[in-house]
Design an enzyme around this catalytic site. Structure first.
Site, PDB file in Angstrom:
ATOM      1  NE  ARG A 157      15.627   7.617   7.198  1.00 40.88           N
ATOM      2  CZ  ARG A 157      15.651   6.835   6.300  1.00 40.88           C
ATOM      3  NH1 ARG A 157      15.187   7.476   4.902  1.00 40.88           N
ATOM      4  NH2 ARG A 157      16.138   5.886   6.310  1.00 40.88           N
ATOM      5  CE1 TYR A 195      17.699   3.276   3.865  1.00 40.36           C
ATOM      6  CE2 TYR A 195      16.008   1.524   3.569  1.00 40.36           C
ATOM      7  CZ  TYR A 195      16.438   2.832   4.010  1.00 40.36           C
ATOM      8  OH  TYR A 195      15.378   3.634   4.803  1.00 40.36           O
ATOM      9  CG  HIS A 231      11.185   6.752   4.688  1.00 39.78           C
ATOM     10  ND1 HIS A 231      11.494   8.044   4.493  1.00 39.78           N
ATOM     11  CD2 HIS A 231       9.776   6.547   4.335  1.00 39.78           C
ATOM     12  CE1 HIS A 231      10.338   8.498   3.799  1.00 39.78           C
ATOM     13  NE2 HIS A 231       9.422   7.434   3.748  1.00 39.78           N
TER      14      HIS A 231
HETATM   15  C1  LIG Z   1       4.758  11.775  -5.231  1.00 43.57           C
HETATM   16  C2  LIG Z   1       5.287  10.801  -4.278  1.00 43.57           C
HETATM   17  N1  LIG Z   1       6.019   9.677  -4.666  1.00 43.57           N
HETATM   18  C3  LIG Z   1       6.593   8.621  -3.873  1.00 43.57           C
HETATM   19  C4  LIG Z   1       6.034   8.940  -2.527  1.00 43.57           C
HETATM   20  C5  LIG Z   1       6.703   7.921  -1.517  1.00 43.57           C
HETATM   21  N2  LIG Z   1       7.502   8.488  -0.727  1.00 43.57           N
HETATM   22  C6  LIG Z   1       7.227   8.790   0.620  1.00 43.57           C
HETATM   23  S1  LIG Z   1       8.459   9.641   1.382  1.00 43.57           S
HETATM   24  C7  LIG Z   1       9.620   9.170   0.045  1.00 43.57           C
HETATM   25  C8  LIG Z   1      11.134   9.670  -0.058  1.00 43.57           C
HETATM   26  C9  LIG Z   1      11.132  11.111   0.417  1.00 43.57           C
HETATM   27  O1  LIG Z   1      12.454  11.495   0.566  1.00 43.57           O
HETATM   28  P1  LIG Z   1      12.881  12.989   0.995  1.00 43.57           P
HETATM   29  O2  LIG Z   1      12.171  13.849  -0.052  1.00 43.57           O
HETATM   30  O3  LIG Z   1      14.473  13.158   0.775  1.00 43.57           O
HETATM   31  O4  LIG Z   1      12.303  13.377   2.181  1.00 43.57           O
HETATM   32  P2  LIG Z   1      12.564  12.655   3.659  1.00 43.57           P
HETATM   33  O5  LIG Z   1      11.394  11.501   3.757  1.00 43.57           O
HETATM   34  O6  LIG Z   1      13.717  12.010   3.625  1.00 43.57           O
HETATM   35  O7  LIG Z   1      12.215  13.598   4.664  1.00 43.57           O
HETATM   36  C10 LIG Z   1       9.180   8.484  -0.904  1.00 43.57           C
HETATM   37  C11 LIG Z   1       9.422   7.985  -2.254  1.00 43.57           C
HETATM   38  C12 LIG Z   1       5.538   9.829  -2.081  1.00 43.57           C
HETATM   39  N3  LIG Z   1       4.925  10.077  -0.755  1.00 43.57           N
HETATM   40  N4  LIG Z   1       4.826  10.976  -3.175  1.00 43.57           N
END
Ligand SMILES: Cc1ncc(C[n+]2csc(CCOP(=O)(O)OP(=O)(O)O)c2C)c(N)n1
Ligand SMILES: [Mg+2]
Lengths: 359, 326
Positions: free
Chosen positions: A258, A271, A262
């Site tokens: 990434r 971080y 985020h």
């Molecule tokens: C069930 C849930 N918990 C928390 C969140 C908040 N949240 C949004 S994106 C994210 C991280 C996701 O990381 P990853 O699965 O690695 O996907 P990326 O964003 O890196 O593509 C979090 C914790 C959410 N959207 N849904």
């Protein structure tokens, strides 16, 4: 010692980070250089789109936006391998796959601009799922889609994408588990970009690869260089073919990075170290494919400039269309709750209509 | 003494209790180095280390379930749901175990845990980031449901929640996380979890609310005052178990009541308060109880969300209706 089971996870890569072939015979689709140019062009337009989105957010014309910077090979690789009749269940940043399947930039802007109509895809397949913010829940929708295809004996495949973080969630495990148990045509792609907001990959799992999570489910598993579109596309094609022909589902881990925050609400400098990000830029998927195409004589600076200009025009038109879209009347919040408005909600809706008239 | 916001008061309470009670641990997504996506746990990992402030794998079921396990083993976990819209996978652990273990084991096992979650709408957030679903928890016996509406109450109520021997849901109205600052002494003084707070005295009508809507109710009371109407404002603060006496006393005095909340109207927590009023205060009422709430719809994406959330105008109109009735 007798061994009950033994496993290996293959790692697939065709192009190294400088766009040089690693010596593996190229798959058929990659021999069609015109097609590869098309894939490259979509990777570039995805990037132009992404930059536009961030600019819109910065000027207050979009809400929080999740950038796809650095994921273009993974996303376009996934989208371009699928057939239209297959179904796609994404989380939120897989625009490269969605644009390939006909989602319009203006629809993306609408959704992240606070308007539900962005999910009413005009040109993309109606059986593709909407953006899915509750992490990993879409994996089970894909498993259910795969089950429907299987019950109806349709040669279709359900694809879901999930992040490295999302692959920790029970929904993901449940989806691959039922797919293995019922031999469902499911392809789950873990787009491992090393971060789940601020949480690094190592905190998500003690496993060496995320791909191997599929082993316990009885699925075919492979890890690919997610910045090498040829590798992603090839793994997808193989997985889709296996699933379509009844040979079972797959888990593909696409290893990428990434490159951006985020979302626009995040500041990754809090971080993660600068050096790590710098190193990741060296593995950027877009210049990698460009160098390869240039070496083949299929791309050059003039073409690059011309295409980028075309993309700019395209996105400007999409932005205009988005900005010109009038906000829905507030009564719209009632109009898609049920097939027909229940009698008990009529008075509430009428009241909201009066709010609409006031403003 | 420093002036702090509501979210800083949350951090201050966590830091105080972690410093004074080694069994307190914080866990959730992004609560460590990042200090939480709203910065509620900012600086805590640095101060207390990785074993007291844990970034977990991304799985709400995991977070909620290990919280139950931690609590049963004598720890005092404070778990974070990153947004209230992501709390649903936690509900099985909360409803089936956290809220039941004391009862199931006849008191042998208890769950002194807190689940915190940023709650409510109004910050132009994406889908699932604006939910108000406290009513799904107020119907679970054995649980406390708490919602602060000021920096001081956030500090005092969170300390009380952590010290409480039973499981507590602590919902933080994110719309007012940084709305204003006030002095909150870091003295470790908890507030009681069994009282509603009367924020403004009045004689004509009682406005009953909680969370971010306290702001709109206080503004409505100002407007009503200009119209010669004296409104009492009650912040329920701890929804369950409810201090109904404070509400009953006020409504018995004013004879009129407007209940205000963000969540949908039908089966929202306002329905419970209205039912109690009809059971216990009917003969003191001079007008039908009014509810000003979210509609029975999903909260729209942000272009329309302010049309969904109760406004000062709607509260004022409802209060005026109660006065017109008698
Ligand atoms: C069930 C849930 N918990 C928390 C969140 C908040 N949240 C949004 S994106 C994210 C991280 C996701 O990381 P990853 O699965 O690695 O996907 P990326 O964003 O890196 O593509 C979090 C914790 C959410 N959207 N849904
Ligand atoms: Mg990730």
């Amino acid at each position: 010692m007798s061994i009950a089971a033994k496993f290996e996870i293959e790692y697939l890569q065709y192009l190294d980070q400088d766009g040089k072939e690693v010596g593996k015979e190229l798959p058929e689709f990659a021999k069609d250089l015109d097609h590869m140019v098309e894939l490259y062009k979509l990777m570039v337009s995805t990037r132009v789109f992404d930059a536009k989105s961030i600019a819109l957010q910065r000027t207050g014309k979009l809400g929080t936006y999740a950038s796809c910077l650095g994921h273009e090979a993974a996303h376009v690789g996934i989208g371009s391998a699928m057939r239209r009749e297959d179904s796609l269940a994404v989380s939120y940043r897989e625009y490269g796959a969605q644009l390939y399947r006909g989602v319009k930039p203006r629809e993306v802007y609408m959704y992240w601009g606070g308007d539900e109509r962005g999910n009413d895809f005009a040109d993309a397949p109606k059986h593709d799922f909407a953006w899915c913010v509750p992490i990993a829940t879409q994996c089970l929708h894909a498993a259910g889609s795969a089950l429907a295809f299987k019950i109806r004996k349709e040669p279709r495949v359900a694809v879901c994408t999930i992040g490295d973080g999302g692959s920790s969630k029970g929904d993901f495990y449940g989806a691959i588990n039922i797919a293995g148990a019922q031999n469902l045509p499911l392809v789950a792609v873990i787009v491992n970009n090393q971060w789940a907001i601020s949480v690094p990959r190592r905190i998500q799992s003690g496993a060496n690869t995320l791909a191997q999570k599929g082993l316990a489910a009885g699925l075919f598993c492979i890890q690919v260089d997610g910045n090498d579109i040829i590798a992603v596309r090839k793994a997808m094609e193989d997985a889709l073919e296996r699933a379509r022909s009844g040979q079972g589902g797959s888990v593909i881990e696409a290893v990428t990075y990434r490159l951006g925050d985020h979302t626009t609400a995040d500041d990754a400098r809090r971080y993660r170290g600068e050096q790590e990000v710098k190193d990741a830029w060296d593995r950027d998927p877009v210049p990698r494919l460009r160098k390869w195409l240039e070496a083949k004589g299929k791309w050059d600076e003039a073409k690059e400039e011309a295409w980028k200009a075309e993309c700019d025009d395209w996105m400007d038109k999409e932005v205009d269309a988005y900005l010109e879209t009038k906000t829905q009347p507030a009564t719209a919040m009632f109009d898609y709750l049920y097939a027909e408005l229940p009698a008990d909600l009529v008075a509430q809706r009428d009241f909201v209509a009066s709010l609409d008239r006031q403003s | 003494m420093a002036q702090i916001t509501l979210i800083e008061a949350v951090t201050q309470a966590l830091a105080y209790e972690m410093a004074h009670d080694e069994s307190v641990v914080v866990l959730g997504e992004d609560v460590g180095v990042n200090g939480g996506v709203f910065r509620a746990t900012q600086g805590l990992q640095e101060k207390f280390g990785e074993w007291r402030v844990l970034d977990t794998p991304l799985d709400e079921t995991t977070i909620a379930g290990v919280t139950v396990g931690l609590a049963v083993q004598g720890m005092k976990p404070v778990a974070e749901a990153q947004f209230e819209g992501f709390i649903y996978p936690m509900m099985e652990q909360i409803a089936c175990h956290a809220a039941r273990l004391r009862n199931r084991t006849r008191g042998r096992m208890t769950v002194p845990a807190v689940w915190r979650a940023p709650w409510g709408g109004g910050i132009r957030a994406p889908e699932h980031h604006s939910e108000a679903n406290e009513h799904l928890f107020t119907n679970i016996p054995g649980l406390r449901v708490v919602m602060p509406s000021s920096p001081a109450r956030a500090y005092g109520l969170l300390l009380a929640a952590i010290r409480d021997p039973d499981p507590v849901m602590f919902f933080e109205p994110k719309r007012i996380y940084r709305q204003y600052k006030e002095e909150v002494p870091d003295d470790g003084e908890a507030l009681p979890l069994d009282v509603c707070f009367v924020l403004r005295d009045g004689t004509d009508v009682t406005l009953v609310t909680w969370g971010a809507q306290v702001k709109e109710c206080l503004e409505a009371a100002d407007e009503l005052a200009q119209k010669g109407i004296s409104a009492e404002v009650i912040d329920v603060a701890t929804l369950t178990p409810l201090d109904f006496d404070t509400i009953a006393e006020s409504v018995t005095k004013t004879g009129r009541c407007v209940i205000v909340h963000e969540a949908p109207k039908t089966a929202g927590y306002g329905a419970e308060i209205a039912a109690r009023l009809s059971e216990e205060c009917l003969y003191s009422l001079l007008a039908p109880v009014e509810r000003v709430t979210g509609f029975d719809t999903h909260i729209p994406l942000f272009r329309l969300e302010m049309k969904y959330l109760p406004s000062v105008e709607r509260i004022v109109e409802a209060a005026q209706r109660t006065l017109a009735a008698s």
